[in-house]
Design an enzyme around this catalytic site. Structure first.
Site, PDB file in Angstrom:
ATOM      1  CB  CYS A 130      -4.270 -26.007 -30.624  1.00 55.51           C
ATOM      2  SG  CYS A 130      -3.819 -25.988 -32.362  1.00 55.51           S
ATOM      3  CB  CYS A 133      -4.909 -22.919 -32.911  1.00 60.24           C
ATOM      4  SG  CYS A 133      -5.198 -24.657 -33.223  1.00 60.24           S
ATOM      5  CG  ASP A 134      -4.719 -20.739 -29.413  1.00 61.51           C
ATOM      6  OD1 ASP A 134      -5.331 -20.215 -30.349  1.00 61.51           O
ATOM      7  OD2 ASP A 134      -5.249 -21.510 -28.592  1.00 61.51           O
TER       8      ASP A 134
END
Ligand code: NAP
Length: 302
Positions: A130, A133-134
């Site tokens: 993701c 997200c990261d």
């Protein structure tokens, strides 16, 4: 006793809750992780009719608030099975059980792994699924995105704004994702697109140091030095726990048509977990409406 228990609080499940509550059916959503499903990881949604632009996070929040304001309840638990006792459905969770007159399975789908050696051990150590997200962990670094669909194209775009260099690696010579997304990524100076290319091995012991890739036409292999690899090769369903009550297709999706009916009366399905060709936000919420109205009709006929 609930009227409708919905397994999965992504867009399909939340939309079903809105329709269920508006029909004055007492509705419970069960989700293992949170509400919103995969859309919370999409930075900008630009193809939902009548909303020109909204973040996936805001979309999920709005939809959740709409369902909650109408009276839908939400519990964070993992559903592990459905039983049918003389027409009453029991949805079992790891911590308990909920009775319902009707159930909607809206479990969505989870990220498909690449299937290379050591993928699990390297997840969180350079292998990610993701970009939203990261991605921030890779500011100023060199990363690769694997895949040719909209998710890969969008991930590559997000990462191009953070990383120094992004390789976008796709196994065919044409992308599966939307042309507008392809054009945008082709215009990014720090994105190098490698087509007809397959990853063959993760490099690195404790964390990713690179990726071995193969040119499909020549068969030649080479190694890319990387800090991170974002795998964006689609999703797969996770419906095994409910297989007894709902027929699954050969890929594990709930075998149901546009009417969202499963083989068990009183159990319906909605969204990405269902056999279908187009998996979009718009089709997920459409399914939610169809499944909820079918559940309402079923309950009213009992
Ligand atoms: P997808 O559309 O199924 O694309 C998966 C991609 O991964 C394909 O390009 C596929 O290659 C490649 N792939 C699959 N298995 C592979 C493997 N083992 N090794 C290498 N490559 C592999 O998945 P997605 O991009 O996650 O999108 C899922 C759904 O959500 C789609 O309907 C998509 O349109 C939708 N979505 C929409 C938006 C948006 O509209 N803004 C954003 C994100 C997702 P092939 O092309 O060769 O099959």
């Amino acid at each position: 006793m609930y009227d409708i228990v919905i397994i999965g609080a992504g867009p399909a499940g939340l939309a079903a809750a809105v329709y269920g509550q508006r029909a004055e059916k007492k509705t419970l959503l069960i989700d293992e992780k949170g509400y919103g499903g995969q859309i919370i990881n999409t930075p900008e949604v630009e193809n939902y009719p009548a909303i020109q632009k909204i973040s996936g996070f805001d979309f999920a929040n709005n939809l959740y608030q709409q369902a909650a304001d109408l009276g839908a309840e939400l519990t964070f638990e993992k559903a592990v099975g459905i039983e049918d006792r003389d027409g009453i459905k029991i949805v079992k969770t790891e911590g308990g059980a909920y009775e319902a007159k009707a159930v909607i399975v809206a479990t969505g789908a989870k990220n498909r792994p690449l299937g290379l050696d050591h993928e699990e051990e390297l997840t969180g150590r350079g292998v990610a699924y993701c970009a939203t997200c990261d991605g921030a962990f890779y500011r100023g670094r060199t990363v690769a995105v694997i895949g040719g669909g909209n998710t890969a194209l969008e991930d590559a775009e997000v990462l191009s704004g953070l990383a120094e260099k992004v390789y976008l690696i796709h196994r065919r010579d044409a992308f599966r994702g939307e042309e507008s997304n392809v054009k945008r990524i082709q215009g990014k100076e720090n994105v190098e697109i490698l087509l007809n290319t397959i990853p063959t091995a993760f490099l690195g012991e404790d964390r990713i140091t690179g990726l071995r890739i193969q040119d499909k036409e020549s068969g030649a292999e080479r190694e890319l030095q990387l800090d991170g690899v974002f795998v964006a090769i689609g999703q797969m369903p996770d419906n095994g726990a409910f297989a007894q009550q709902i027929q699954l297709d050969d890929k594990g999706y709930v075998a149901a048509g546009e009417d969202c009916l499963t083989k068990t009366p009183g159990i319906f399905t909605a969204g990405d977990c269902r056999t279908k060709k187009v998996r979009q936000l718009a089709t997920a919420v459409a399914d939610g409406a169809v499944a909820a109205l079918a559940a309402v009709e079923y309950i009213n006929q009992q």
